[in-house]
Design a protein around this motif. Structure first.
Motif, PDB file in Angstrom:
ATOM      1  N   ASN A  71      -0.551  -9.457  -4.512  1.00  0.00           N
ATOM      2  CA  ASN A  71      -1.987  -9.165  -4.614  1.00  0.00           C
ATOM      3  C   ASN A  71      -2.879 -10.218  -4.120  1.00  0.00           C
ATOM      4  O   ASN A  71      -4.259  -9.728  -3.376  1.00  0.00           O
ATOM      5  N   GLU A  89      -0.606 -23.706   0.340  1.00  0.00           N
ATOM      6  CA  GLU A  89      -2.135 -23.068  -0.795  1.00  0.00           C
ATOM      7  C   GLU A  89      -2.254 -23.592  -1.990  1.00  0.00           C
ATOM      8  O   GLU A  89      -3.242 -22.946  -1.813  1.00  0.00           O
ATOM      9  N   GLY A 147       1.813  -4.235   8.057  1.00  0.00           N
ATOM     10  CA  GLY A 147       1.460  -5.309   9.244  1.00  0.00           C
ATOM     11  C   GLY A 147       1.020  -6.177   8.342  1.00  0.00           C
ATOM     12  O   GLY A 147       0.992  -6.976  10.048  1.00  0.00           O
ATOM     13  N   SER A 148       0.849  -6.460   8.011  1.00  0.00           N
ATOM     14  CA  SER A 148       0.300  -8.134   8.105  1.00  0.00           C
ATOM     15  C   SER A 148       0.852  -8.878   6.618  1.00  0.00           C
ATOM     16  O   SER A 148       1.433  -8.132   5.405  1.00  0.00           O
ATOM     17  N   GLN A 167      -3.315 -17.085   6.269  1.00  0.00           N
ATOM     18  CA  GLN A 167      -1.930 -17.223   5.650  1.00  0.00           C
ATOM     19  C   GLN A 167      -0.922 -17.563   6.831  1.00  0.00           C
ATOM     20  O   GLN A 167      -1.155 -17.756   7.685  1.00  0.00           O
ATOM     21  N   GLY A 182      -3.607 -12.516  -1.239  1.00  0.00           N
ATOM     22  CA  GLY A 182      -3.628 -12.229   0.186  1.00  0.00           C
ATOM     23  C   GLY A 182      -4.642 -11.490   0.918  1.00  0.00           C
ATOM     24  O   GLY A 182      -5.740 -10.856   0.223  1.00  0.00           O
ATOM     25  N   ARG A 183      -4.180 -10.568   1.553  1.00  0.00           N
ATOM     26  CA  ARG A 183      -4.367  -9.213   1.953  1.00  0.00           C
ATOM     27  C   ARG A 183      -5.324  -8.297   1.296  1.00  0.00           C
ATOM     28  O   ARG A 183      -6.219  -7.518   1.581  1.00  0.00           O
ATOM     29  N   VAL A 212       2.715 -11.529   4.140  1.00  0.00           N
ATOM     30  CA  VAL A 212       4.124 -11.761   4.155  1.00  0.00           C
ATOM     31  C   VAL A 212       4.710 -10.037   3.707  1.00  0.00           C
ATOM     32  O   VAL A 212       6.920 -10.451   4.498  1.00  0.00           O
ATOM     33  N   ASN A 254       0.856  -0.978  -0.330  1.00  0.00           N
ATOM     34  CA  ASN A 254       0.163   0.380   0.149  1.00  0.00           C
ATOM     35  C   ASN A 254       0.627   1.208  -0.101  1.00  0.00           C
ATOM     36  O   ASN A 254       2.582   0.859   0.234  1.00  0.00           O
TER      37      ASN A 254
HETATM   38  N1  LIG Z   1       5.378 -15.838   5.314  1.00  0.00           N
HETATM   39  C1  LIG Z   1       4.956 -15.640   4.202  1.00  0.00           C
HETATM   40  N2  LIG Z   1       5.952 -16.642   4.086  1.00  0.00           N
HETATM   41  C2  LIG Z   1       5.843 -16.299   2.221  1.00  0.00           C
HETATM   42  N3  LIG Z   1       4.139 -15.872   1.296  1.00  0.00           N
HETATM   43  C3  LIG Z   1       3.736 -15.617   2.328  1.00  0.00           C
HETATM   44  C4  LIG Z   1       3.604 -15.045   3.789  1.00  0.00           C
HETATM   45  N4  LIG Z   1       3.359 -14.633   3.791  1.00  0.00           N
HETATM   46  C5  LIG Z   1       2.269 -14.482   3.314  1.00  0.00           C
HETATM   47  N5  LIG Z   1       2.981 -15.346   2.141  1.00  0.00           N
HETATM   48  C6  LIG Z   1       2.136 -15.333   1.066  1.00  0.00           C
HETATM   49  O1  LIG Z   1       1.964 -14.284  -0.122  1.00  0.00           O
HETATM   50  C7  LIG Z   1       0.993 -14.127  -1.421  1.00  0.00           C
HETATM   51  C8  LIG Z   1       0.052 -12.777  -1.093  1.00  0.00           C
HETATM   52  O2  LIG Z   1       0.127 -12.039  -0.086  1.00  0.00           O
HETATM   53  P1  LIG Z   1       0.497 -10.563   1.137  1.00  0.00           P
HETATM   54  O3  LIG Z   1      -1.561 -11.140   2.319  1.00  0.00           O
HETATM   55  O4  LIG Z   1       1.010 -11.078   1.893  1.00  0.00           O
HETATM   56  O5  LIG Z   1       0.325  -9.538   0.599  1.00  0.00           O
HETATM   57  P2  LIG Z   1      -1.173  -8.982  -1.025  1.00  0.00           P
HETATM   58  O6  LIG Z   1       0.002  -8.985  -1.606  1.00  0.00           O
HETATM   59  O7  LIG Z   1      -2.662  -9.891  -0.780  1.00  0.00           O
HETATM   60  O8  LIG Z   1      -1.135  -8.145  -0.010  1.00  0.00           O
HETATM   61  C9  LIG Z   1      -0.437  -6.413  -0.148  1.00  0.00           C
HETATM   62  C10 LIG Z   1      -0.573  -5.505   1.806  1.00  0.00           C
HETATM   63  O9  LIG Z   1      -0.848  -6.869   2.595  1.00  0.00           O
HETATM   64  C11 LIG Z   1      -0.269  -6.359   3.731  1.00  0.00           C
HETATM   65  O10 LIG Z   1      -0.676  -5.679   4.911  1.00  0.00           O
HETATM   66  P3  LIG Z   1      -1.186  -4.825   4.945  1.00  0.00           P
HETATM   67  O11 LIG Z   1      -1.952  -3.713   3.979  1.00  0.00           O
HETATM   68  O12 LIG Z   1       0.327  -3.707   5.589  1.00  0.00           O
HETATM   69  O13 LIG Z   1      -1.724  -5.011   6.514  1.00  0.00           O
HETATM   70  C12 LIG Z   1       0.774  -5.362   3.311  1.00  0.00           C
HETATM   71  O14 LIG Z   1       1.606  -4.530   3.707  1.00  0.00           O
HETATM   72  C13 LIG Z   1       0.309  -4.843   1.737  1.00  0.00           C
HETATM   73  O15 LIG Z   1      -0.222  -3.509   2.161  1.00  0.00           O
HETATM   74  C14 LIG Z   1      -0.288 -14.602  -0.651  1.00  0.00           C
HETATM   75  O16 LIG Z   1      -0.065 -15.995  -1.796  1.00  0.00           O
HETATM   76  C15 LIG Z   1       0.330 -14.978   0.559  1.00  0.00           C
HETATM   77  O17 LIG Z   1      -0.101 -16.828   0.779  1.00  0.00           O
END
Ligand SMILES: Nc1ncnc2c1ncn2[C@@H]1O[C@H](COP(=O)(O)OP(=O)(O)OC[C@H]2O[C@H](OP(=O)(O)O)[C@H](O)[C@@H]2O)[C@@H](O)[C@H]1O
Length: 275
Positions: A149, A179, A31-32, A191, A151-152, A34, A25
């Motif tokens: 994109n 996954e 904040g959450s 996640q 996940g969150r 990866v 963002n």
């Molecule tokens: N520890 C880990 N190791 C490896 N892979 C992991 C993992 N944790 C999750 N994944 C995978 O990584 C992919 C994307 O999933 P994510 O939810 O992370 O990202 P996103 O791109 O949808 O969204 C971005 C916003 O999420 C955040 O959070 P905030 O908005 O700050 O709250 C950011 O700051 C952005 O703003 C999915 O395949 C998850 O399975």
């Protein structure tokens, strides 16, 4: 058309000098998902990302909100720190590519169509920067990404994948084990916990990752209930990076900001304290 290959594994195990791509963002929060793992492993990268979001260009009179809107659809490419010792080199050997695909997060996350459009633009920006660095014959590896994109941000992975395929960069997409199974079932696993984050051991109901607003809001609500808890842990873990040569410069910016943009400085200070 770019080649987007997929494999199961850990993105952080990519070879040295690889480019690790994740979606961000433009508000300055990791904040959450990866992003928390990125923040723990590359604290200097978080500081640069946060400064990019909260500091309009020097001399510019635009508001912070306008600046953040301008950042969307671009990429901040952070090189590995210039190491002063070998131990640091092996600890943080990657380029970090922050694709600004949504202005906001949480309930105000951008709609999927906007996120996809921003992803295409950010990808072009990244390709340009990669070409420039390669022209300088700097050592630079291949691109690795998580399923950005998906996940969150709650966007159908296949739609983001199609955008990546339409770009110029070949990318290896690394996903955590388990996954795929969730995708086949039409649902979405919780996640995987970042290092140091407590596993919740809970599965989101089938269909929660459907692409509508409600799906995204549900994911966000689930993520945010543990947000403060997560961030308390992260705050303890994010240490100073001895090779972060820009830190002093960013502090100086902060002091200057307090004089010229007290509102922004206050917000930056709050972010630093909260995180
Ligand atoms: N520890 C880990 N190791 C490896 N892979 C992991 C993992 N944790 C999750 N994944 C995978 O990584 C992919 C994307 O999933 P994510 O939810 O992370 O990202 P996103 O791109 O949808 O969204 C971005 C916003 O999420 C955040 O959070 P905030 O908005 O700050 O709250 C950011 O700051 C952005 O703003 C999915 O395949 C998850 O399975």
């Amino acid at each position: 058309m770019a080649i987007i290959s997929e494999e199961i594994g850990d993105i952080f195990s990519a070879p040295p000098k690889s480019i690790l791509i994740h979606a961000c963002n433009a508000r300055g929060a990791w904040g959450s998902g990866v992003a928390v793992a990125f923040k723990q492993k590359y604290p200097y990268a978080f500081r640069k990302y946060n400064a990019r979001c909260l500091s309009p260009p020097t001399g510019s009179k635009i508001s912070i909100k306008q600046h953040q809107a301008n950042v969307v659809g671009t990429t901040l490419l952070i090189p590995p720190p210039k190491a002063t010792n070998q131990r640091q080199v092996s600890k943080t050997p990657h380029y970090i590519a922050c694709l600004f695909t949504s202005l906001d997060y949480g309930k105000r996350v951008s709609p999927p169509e906007e996120i996809l459009k921003n992803t295409g633009n950010a990808l072009k920006d990244l390709a340009k920067q990669v070409a420039e660095i390669r022209e300088l014959r700097e050592e630079m590896g291949n691109c690795h990404a998580v399923r950005i994109n998906s996940g969150r941000f709650g966007v159908d992975w296949q739609k983001t994948k199609a955008v990546l395929q339409g770009g110029d960069l070949d990318i290896t997409v690394v996903r955590p084990e388990g996954e795929d199974k969730a995708d086949e079932a039409g649902g979405k696993l919780e996640q995987p916990p970042a290092k140091g984050e407590k596993a919740k051991g809970k599965t989101l109901p089938t269909g929660i990752n459907t692409r509508g607003c409600n799906g995204r809001a549900s994911i966000r609500a689930s993520a945010e209930s543990s947000f403060e808890k997560q961030m308390r842990g992260v705050k303890r873990k994010v240490g100073k990076d001895p090779d972060d040569g820009d830190e002093h410069r960013e502090d100086m910016q902060g002091q200057a900001l307090a004089r010229t943009h007290p509102g922004i400085a206050k917000r930056r200070k709050k972010m630093d304290l909260d995180r």
